[in-house]
Each structure stands twice: as C-alpha cells, then as structure tokens.
Write an enzyme that holds these catalytic residues in place. Structure first.
Site, PDB file in Angstrom:
ATOM      1  N   LYS A 165       0.826  -1.214   0.000  1.00 34.18           N
ATOM      2  CA  LYS A 165       0.000   0.000   0.000  1.00 34.18           C
ATOM      3  C   LYS A 165       0.855   1.256   0.000  1.00 34.18           C
ATOM      4  O   LYS A 165       0.595   2.192  -0.762  1.00 34.18           O
ATOM      5  CB  LYS A 165      -0.935  -0.009   1.210  1.00 34.18           C
ATOM      6  CG  LYS A 165      -2.018  -1.067   1.135  1.00 34.18           C
ATOM      7  CD  LYS A 165      -2.829  -1.111   2.417  1.00 34.18           C
ATOM      8  CE  LYS A 165      -3.925  -2.158   2.342  1.00 34.18           C
ATOM      9  NZ  LYS A 165      -4.745  -2.175   3.577  1.00 34.18           N
ATOM     10  N   ALA A 214      -0.646   0.804   6.089  1.00 36.88           N
ATOM     11  CA  ALA A 214      -0.940  -0.101   7.198  1.00 36.88           C
ATOM     12  C   ALA A 214      -1.917  -1.174   6.739  1.00 36.88           C
ATOM     13  O   ALA A 214      -2.709  -0.961   5.817  1.00 36.88           O
ATOM     14  CB  ALA A 214      -1.529   0.673   8.375  1.00 36.88           C
ATOM     15  N   ASP A 215      -1.838  -2.310   7.395  1.00 34.07           N
ATOM     16  CA  ASP A 215      -2.810  -3.378   7.159  1.00 34.07           C
ATOM     17  C   ASP A 215      -2.953  -4.176   8.441  1.00 34.07           C
ATOM     18  O   ASP A 215      -2.039  -4.203   9.269  1.00 34.07           O
ATOM     19  CB  ASP A 215      -2.389  -4.282   6.012  1.00 34.07           C
ATOM     20  CG  ASP A 215      -3.567  -5.098   5.495  1.00 34.07           C
ATOM     21  OD1 ASP A 215      -4.375  -4.532   4.728  1.00 34.07           O
ATOM     22  OD2 ASP A 215      -3.697  -6.263   5.885  1.00 34.07           O
ATOM     23  N   GLN A 216      -4.108  -4.835   8.581  1.00 35.26           N
ATOM     24  CA  GLN A 216      -4.431  -5.495   9.835  1.00 35.26           C
ATOM     25  C   GLN A 216      -5.155  -6.812   9.587  1.00 35.26           C
ATOM     26  O   GLN A 216      -5.998  -6.899   8.693  1.00 35.26           O
ATOM     27  CB  GLN A 216      -5.329  -4.553  10.643  1.00 35.26           C
ATOM     28  CG  GLN A 216      -5.681  -4.995  12.021  1.00 35.26           C
ATOM     29  CD  GLN A 216      -6.496  -3.922  12.708  1.00 35.26           C
ATOM     30  OE1 GLN A 216      -7.605  -3.639  12.302  1.00 35.26           O
ATOM     31  NE2 GLN A 216      -5.938  -3.329  13.740  1.00 35.26           N
TER      32      GLN A 216
END
Length: 193
Positions: A52, A68-70
């Site tokens: 991203k 960010a990623d979760q």
C-alpha cells in the site's frame, strides 16, 4: 513542511492520525490485497502495508507515505474483513469467549529510497455473550469493513474482557510505532503553524 500521506481511507486510522497534529492527507492505495496462502498473518500484514505504501508513493514520489494493514488471528486461523452479516456472525462466534491476536503492519516509504516497517501485535480476550446480544451487536453494522467483525473504538469495546497491547493497534494504526517510525525519519512534532 514534509508532505505526509496516509495510504488509507479508514475513518479509524484518520482519527488516530488527527490526534498527532501533524499535517497529512489521505489517498486510497488501490492495490490487490491478495497474499500467498502460505504467509502467516504477521507476514501478510507486513507485505500488505508495504504494498500500500509503495503504491501511493509511486504516484507521489516526493511524499512520505504511511501504509498499514491489519488481520485477526485466532487458533491459527486468519480472519479478514467479512463479506456479509453471516460471515461476521461466524467470525465473532470464533472470538467470543476466547483470546485472539490482532496484527498490524506499518510501513513508511519516503524520498531517497527511505523504507521502514514494523508489525505490532495485541492480544484480546472477549466476553462470551448471548445469541441475542450478538445479534444486537451485528445490527449496529460495526462489522462492515473490519477484520474480525468488530470495532473497539465503538460499541465493540463492550465485547472486550482483556487487552494486552496498544489499543490504537487494535483500532488499526499502532501510534507508538507510527511515531517512532516518523521520528526516525526526521519528522518533528508540536510545530507552530
């Protein structure tokens, strides 16, 4: 003033960034979020956060970009964003009355080839709730767009029996880590405008 872009359109991430008082803007990364199935949840969030950040940086090469990623992990299974209410009910059924981990990958990309990243993990234990209470929570639609089907910044905090780790990590952006990455990259805070 450095141009800082948050590679996300998440309202929760924007609210956390707003609290820093740093000027920034947002941009949708518009990337494919498919990852190789052999990757662990931690490896997947690290890869997606970098993907991203790099995608937005490619369109804004003079900017600093935070991606960010979760993902949620319970009993070795990775949970992503549910497609519908039934999927959300299934995810919450795996979490209620149990302990799970939430992993957030963060990546900062900047001019001159700057690249830094981190993964933060928080451990949560949820209360067991009645089927009726679960349906009432699902009625709130907080599950939409959330891996694990809950929001601790909303009514979902009433599901929480215990939290070990950074609450902002659970909300989508571990701010202690974000500040560390920004400071290491030379950002300063509390500037007069």
């Amino acid at each position: 003033m450095r141009d800082l872009i948050l590679a996300s359109t998440s309202s929760a991430r924007r609210a956390l960034m707003d609290g820093l008082g740093l000027p920034y803007r947002t941009q949708s990364p518009g990337v494919d979020e498919t990852v190789a199935p052999h990757l662990s949840a931690k490896e997947a969030v690290r890869e997606l956060a970098a993907r991203k950040a790099r995608a937005v940086h490619a369109r804004n090469p003079d900017a600093w970009v935070l991606g960010a990623d979760q993902l949620v992990e319970v009993a070795g299974e990775t949970l992503t964003k549910p497609d519908n209410r039934e999927a959300a009910r299934g995810q919450l059924g795996k979490l209620l009355g149990h302990t799970h981990d939430i992993h957030t990958g963060v990546c900062l990309v900047g001019p001159g080839g700057h690249f830094s990243e981190a993964v933060e993990t928080a451990r949560l234990t949820f209360h067991a709730v009645t089927p009726d209470e679960l349906e009432r929570y699902l009625d709130l639609n907080e599950w939409e767009g959330c891996c694990g089907s809950y929001r601790v910044e909303g009514a979902g905090q009433a599901l929480l029996a215990r939290l070990d780790g950074d609450r902002s990590n659970v909300q989508g952006l571990p701010m202690v880590t974000v500040v560390r990455l920004l400071r290491q990259a030379g950002f300063s805070f509390f500037e007069r405008r």
